[in-house]
Design an enzyme around this catalytic site. Structure first.
Site, PDB file in Angstrom:
ATOM      1  N   GLU A 189      35.895  43.672  42.945  1.00 47.32           N
ATOM      2  CA  GLU A 189      36.491  43.346  41.646  1.00 47.32           C
ATOM      3  C   GLU A 189      37.995  43.500  41.808  1.00 47.32           C
ATOM      4  O   GLU A 189      38.529  44.601  41.755  1.00 47.32           O
ATOM      5  CB  GLU A 189      35.954  44.279  40.552  1.00 47.32           C
ATOM      6  CG  GLU A 189      34.471  44.140  40.286  1.00 47.32           C
ATOM      7  CD  GLU A 189      34.084  42.813  39.655  1.00 47.32           C
ATOM      8  OE1 GLU A 189      34.997  42.034  39.280  1.00 47.32           O
ATOM      9  OE2 GLU A 189      32.886  42.541  39.537  1.00 47.32           O
ATOM     10  N   CYS A 223      42.377  44.517  34.250  1.00 42.52           N
ATOM     11  CA  CYS A 223      42.155  43.371  35.136  1.00 42.52           C
ATOM     12  C   CYS A 223      41.935  42.113  34.314  1.00 42.52           C
ATOM     13  O   CYS A 223      42.145  40.996  34.808  1.00 42.52           O
ATOM     14  CB  CYS A 223      40.976  43.636  36.066  1.00 42.52           C
ATOM     15  SG  CYS A 223      39.496  44.209  35.230  1.00 42.52           S
TER      16      CYS A 223
END
Length: 494
Positions: A269, A303
């Site tokens: 990720e 993110c």
């Protein structure tokens, strides 16, 4: 606690010492033979009164992995629903300390209190989700070419899963991975971010209590505070079949190469460079509120933060007018104070990167519409910033981990999609429109190339029931819901 401020007294409620803390739970014991480090409060950059932590040494790591290997033999044979019950108890333990943990997260990481509590709640929600999943790790019955025969497909644990988390979501990312990994029958080796060791310790203490209460090996959940040395050890360790890593694309690529060199698996990720598209038929007020939340929340350190705002030329001025008004009303300050909407960046280095980034942006033709400066005084505070710039500027392709929003203009839906897809990253995206035609194009094969494709909601705030993750330089990993659990198991066909 002596002269320590009363605002820190709550830390004793979650097992943190007033002197120094051993930062490693290995083999069911707390120990530490690595460096002694202190964690800073990003709101003032002063050492917290009880924030000294002893990190892991490589010797500590080896003790932990040997114990974890043995514990895996026990844990993978526990029936999956029973494993689910253990995770349920972990969720209950976290729930009992929710406010304390959320406050610690805000204090140490810098996000506002509501976000800190919300992040811990997400781990609790993941525990609840995993409990149900523990009774649904289903295989398949497959027709066979042989007479009077059938094929069966079943799923078995991998053994040990390594989880390396980042500072911006020190709890949630653990929950997305560990809750699923545990019910799938795996032991977990967790390395928290080196700048958030206190939340790593506090979370682990609660997990350890649950394991001890159920007479299970503590090594089922192994946690270590440390830096790159420990992360590299996890990546190289052949005893860990799967390594989940959350962080930058640059470091993630190194992790991927290291794990792949030993034929291991990675779940990555990595960076996001997320765009919100506002079409000419959009609900402008809804879009403006959503952009503010997505671009300013967590000081732009998610993110899934919105970094690129793509505005149809007919609504460009109207949307920016609303946003500029809203940005001037954002309260910047101590994340623990009521009413604060924008806390500090996590480290002094992050603040310097913001200032350097603004200079690069200006050198590439960017025009600052609001913000663009660091806030003078203690702490890592910066102004929420909107930049008018061309989508062709090289800096737009990069992720500046701060509350900086690029305003970009487009003429057609096709042009907007092309701009959305033009960056190396592919995590989250969203479109604001009332047109069913645009919506179905957006979510289809010729639309967004991101892992998360939203409609009329922000780029952030992904729900745990769906698989979380992105494409391209974001890494391709999927965590949390849907069928993400299959990454934590091995498939056997017979």
């Amino acid at each position: 606690m002596g002269s320590a401020s009363k605002e820190y007294e709550f830390l004793s409620e979650i097992g943190l010492s007033s002197s120094h803390n051993l930062g490693n739970y290995v083999g069911g014991k707390w120990l530490g033979n690595g460096p002694l480090v202190s964690t800073l409060n990003p709101a003032n950059n002063q050492v917290l009164p009880i924030a000294q932590v002893v990190e892991a040494s490589l010797e500590d790591y080896e003790i932990g992995l040997k114990a974890c290997e043995e514990a895996a033999k026990t844990w993978m044979q526990v029936p999956a629903p029973k494993r689910g019950d253990i995770v349920r108890q972990i969720g209950d333990a976290l729930r009992s300390k929710l406010d304390y943990l959320g406050r610690l997260l805000s204090l140490e990481m810098g996000k506002i209190l509501a976000e800190g509590i919300g992040e811990v709640q997400e781990v609790i929600d993941m525990c609840d989700f995993a409990v149900g999943l523990s009774r649904q790790l289903n295989g398949s019955v497959i027709p066979s070419e042989r007479p009077n025969h059938m094929m069966l497909e079943m799923w078995n644990p991998l053994g040990i899963v390594g989880v390396i988390t980042a500072f911006n979501f020190p709890c949630a990312v653990l929950g997305w991975n560990a809750c699923i990994a545990l019910v799938c029958g795996n032991c977990v080796v967790w390395k928290g971010a080196p700048t958030t060791p206190l939340i790593t310790i506090a979370m682990t203490k609660l997990v350890a209590e649950v394991l001890e209460k159920n007479h299970l090996p503590g090594a089922i959940f192994t946690a270590m505070c440390g830096g790159a040395e420990i992360g590299e050890a996890i990546a190289k360790d052949t005893r860990i079949p799967l390594v989940s890593f959350t962080g930058s694309s640059k470091v993630g690529l190194t992790v991927q190469q290291t794990v792949s060199a030993r034929s291991g698996k990675t779940l990555l990720e990595l960076s996001g460079n997320n765009a919100i598209i506002v079409m000419d038929d959009a609900d402008i007020q809804l879009a403006a509120r959503s952009v503010l939340f997505a671009a300013v929340g967590t000081a732009g350190q998610r993110c899934t933060t919105c970094r690129r705002l793509l505005l149809h030329e007919s609504v460009y001025d109207k949307v920016l007018e609303q946003l500029l008004t809203s940005y001037k009303q954002v309260k910047i300050g101590d994340p623990l104070e009521k009413g604060t909407l924008l806390g500090p960046l996590h480290t002094p280095e992050s603040k310097k990167n913001f200032e350097k980034g603004i200079e690069v942006i200006k050198s590439q033709g960017g025009k600052v519409l609001t913000g663009g400066k660091a806030v003078e005084g203690e702490g890592n505070f910066v102004e929420p910033t909107i930049i008018e710039i061309s989508s062709d500027a090289a800096v737009v392709k990069e992720e500046l981990f701060a509350p900086v929003l690029y305003a970009l203009k487009f003429k057609t839906f096709e042009e907007a999609v092309a701009i959305n897809n033009s960056v190396p990253q592919g995590l989250s995206s969203s479109i604001f429109t009332r047109s069913p035609d645009n919506i179905f194009k957006w979510i289809g094969p010729m639309g967004s190339d991101c892992g998360i494709v939203n409609v009329n909601i922000p780029t952030n705030g992904a729900e745990i029931g769906g698989a979380f993750g992105g494409e391209k330089a974001t890494g391709g990993g999927r965590e949390a819901g849907s069928d993400s659990w299959k990454q934590y198991m091995r498939r056997s066909t017979w």
